[in-house]
Design an enzyme around this catalytic site. Structure first.
Site, PDB file in Angstrom:
ATOM      1  N   ARG A   5       0.851  -1.196   0.000  1.00  0.00           N
ATOM      2  CA  ARG A   5       0.000   0.000   0.000  1.00  0.00           C
ATOM      3  C   ARG A   5       0.881   1.239   0.000  1.00  0.00           C
ATOM      4  NH1 ARG A   5      -1.775   2.789   5.308  1.00  0.00           N
ATOM      5  NH2 ARG A   5      -1.814   4.848   4.365  1.00  0.00           N
ATOM      6  N   HIS A  51      -2.754  10.888   1.043  1.00  0.00           N
ATOM      7  CA  HIS A  51      -2.130  10.691   2.354  1.00  0.00           C
ATOM      8  C   HIS A  51      -1.501  12.013   2.782  1.00  0.00           C
ATOM      9  CE1 HIS A  51      -0.352   7.478   5.180  1.00  0.00           C
ATOM     10  NE2 HIS A  51      -0.068   8.655   5.722  1.00  0.00           N
ATOM     11  N   GLU A  69      -6.757   8.180   6.798  1.00  0.00           N
ATOM     12  CA  GLU A  69      -6.938   8.837   8.087  1.00  0.00           C
ATOM     13  C   GLU A  69      -7.486  10.255   7.996  1.00  0.00           C
ATOM     14  OE1 GLU A  69      -3.487   6.396  10.564  1.00  0.00           O
ATOM     15  OE2 GLU A  69      -3.254   8.552  10.243  1.00  0.00           O
ATOM     16  N   ASN A  81      -6.473   1.558  10.382  1.00  0.00           N
ATOM     17  CA  ASN A  81      -5.164   1.835  10.974  1.00  0.00           C
ATOM     18  C   ASN A  81      -5.346   1.880  12.485  1.00  0.00           C
ATOM     19  OD1 ASN A  81      -4.303   2.174   8.358  1.00  0.00           O
ATOM     20  ND2 ASN A  81      -3.887   4.362   8.524  1.00  0.00           N
ATOM     21  N   TYR A 134      -3.058   1.762  16.329  1.00  0.00           N
ATOM     22  CA  TYR A 134      -1.808   1.685  17.084  1.00  0.00           C
ATOM     23  C   TYR A 134      -2.055   1.460  18.571  1.00  0.00           C
ATOM     24  CZ  TYR A 134       0.501   3.214  12.827  1.00  0.00           C
ATOM     25  OH  TYR A 134       0.965   3.283  11.545  1.00  0.00           O
ATOM     26  N   GLU A 155      -2.440  -0.238   8.624  1.00  0.00           N
ATOM     27  CA  GLU A 155      -1.303   0.261   9.393  1.00  0.00           C
ATOM     28  C   GLU A 155      -1.375  -0.319  10.794  1.00  0.00           C
ATOM     29  OE1 GLU A 155      -0.380   4.417   9.702  1.00  0.00           O
ATOM     30  OE2 GLU A 155      -0.879   4.818   7.598  1.00  0.00           O
TER      31      GLU A 155
END
Length: 444
Positions: free
Chosen positions: A82, A126, A171, A292, A294, A351
């Site tokens: 990606r 992005h 995002e 995504n 984290y 991600e």
């Protein structure tokens, strides 16, 4: 690596996709070559607000070294990559005449990937908005949906014969909440935030229609950053602040895009920017949900800030990465379950990764056991979610390379590959070998 160090993947699909992700501004460099226009990040870097006064001018020099980087992906054994297209590289002014040299770069990259047996997953945006469009109001201008549609049309026409997997945005919650607009940050204007949210959603829906009409067998999604927003104390004020941030961070984009409605608590604020049929234009059929993730974020009330929140203290017992982000794989599993239940789309994790500042040892090797343990724990959590019925189809590590990490510049490293920024030499880390071993084991 010993098999005991590999995560449990028993519940993942036989056709599960393993990949890596990057983005244009973070790795390409060549910001003033071959007719590329300026982006908002080029201008923002000139303010000196990036750590160590770093810029994206060279970054990882992927623009010139893409063949070497595709070779790294082939050595990893990933099935997909990606990446994002730099809008100002292909349309220097954001609209109007296309830049053939920029388009040709992505032709070469796409063809190199396909020759290596790696499927290209292209993200249209992005964060590197052409500066020329920022000067016309950027995402605060409703016309931005038209500009983005024209850009999507160009990409579809040029690459749609070879690229079938396309994401509209990466995002949107992040660049609307925290970069509105870069270089002119306004932490007080909620109206600007709501206008931007709605215009980006309109751009998404219009781009989906263009891609669907012009790319045969297109597989289309949008990539959302979703992190649980938790109060940093037991106070009612902190709980309310966390709930408010959760709406803007985790629901303001996927709810209208996938459910055809804004979250109830923000509808009145969006209403001034709505026109008839806008929600129908935004909510277009999608093939997958890009996730995504984290870590959770911890939130406290702050009356003098926009939306009434700030980031608060994390629990002292919570393990942290070297850059201070919580390690909480259970939160990842729950997030996957929540996305599955709320949106009902196949999920592609695009991600997930571990930031540190690791350096080569005396032998030149980069040993990063923390990253390996993080990836193992999070892949285990993903497997747990799949075992409960979550339709998760792919997992992409952020990132293939150490790179420009926005306001942190080059001080933070997320790569499976170490980049010496002085020489631009690439050195696979021990996590690179671990991930390659995982993929090889899955393919047996």
């Amino acid at each position: 690596m010993p098999t005991t160090q590999l995560p449990n993947t028993a519940s993942l699909r036989p056709d599960f996709i393993w990949g890596v992700s990057t983005s244009s501004f973070q790795i390409e460099g060549a910001t003033q070559e071959d007719g590329r226009g300026l982006s908002v990040w080029d201008i923002y870097c000139r303010t000196g607000e990036i750590k160590n006064h770093d810029t994206g001018d060279v970054a990882c020099d992927h623009y010139h070294r893409y063949r070497e980087d595709v070779g790294l992906m082939k050595a990893l054994g990933v099935q997909a990559y990606r990446f994002s297209v730099a809008w100002p590289r292909v349309l220097p002014l954001g609209r109007g005449s296309a830049n053939e040299a920029g388009l040709s770069f992505y032709d070469r990259l796409t063809d190199e990937l396909l020759a290596a047996g790696i499927e290209p997953w292209l993200c249209l945006y992005h964060w590197d908005l052409p500066q020329a469009l920022e000067e016309r109001g950027g995402w605060l201008n409703r016309e931005s949906a038209v500009w983005f549609t024209d850009y999507a049309s160009l990409i579809a026409a040029r690459f749609g014969d070879r690229v079938k997997r396309v994401a509209t945005f990466n995002e949107p919650s992040m660049f609307s909440l925290f970069s509105r607009s870069l270089g002119k940050r306004d932490s007080r204007s909620e109206d600007k935030l709501h206008r931007m949210i709605h215009n980006v959603n309109l751009a998404h829906g219009a781009a989906v229609d263009v891609l669907r009409a012009n790319v045969i067998n297109a597989s289309i999604g949008c990539i959302h950053n979703r992190q649980p927003c938790r109060p940093s104390s037991a106070s009612e004020a902190d709980a309310a602040a966390a709930a408010r941030l959760d709406v803007y961070w985790n629901a303001a984009f996927p709810d209208p895009q996938c459910r055809g409605e804004y979250p109830l608590s923000m509808r009145a604020a969006i209403e001034p920017h709505m026109q008839p049929s806008d929600l129908t234009r935004i909510c277009r059929p999608l093939d997958w949900f890009g996730l995504n993730h984290y870590s959770p974020v911890y939130v406290k009330a702050r009356a003098d800030s926009m939306l009434g929140y700030d980031f608060g203290d994390k629990p002292a017992s919570l393990p942290l990465t070297p850059i201070g982000w919580p390690i909480d794989p259970d939160a990842f599993s729950r997030t996957l379950q929540e996305v599955h239940a709320r949106y009902g789309l196949p999920i592609c994790v695009l991600e997930n990764g571990y930031g540190d500042s690791g350096q080569p040892d005396q032998t030149g090797a980069v040993i990063d056991p923390g990253r390996i343990e993080f990836l193992k724990a999070y892949i285990n959590a993903m497997n747990e979610a799949a075992s409960s019925g979550v339709d998760v189809r792919g997992y992409f590590v952020w990132s293939l390379l150490d790179n420009f990490e926005w306001d942190s510049g080059y001080s933070i490293r997320f790569g499976l590959t170490y980049v010496d920024y002085a020489s631009l030499r690439r050195t696979p880390k021990s996590s690179f070998g671990w991930y390659a071993g995982l993929i090889r084991g899955m393919q047996r």
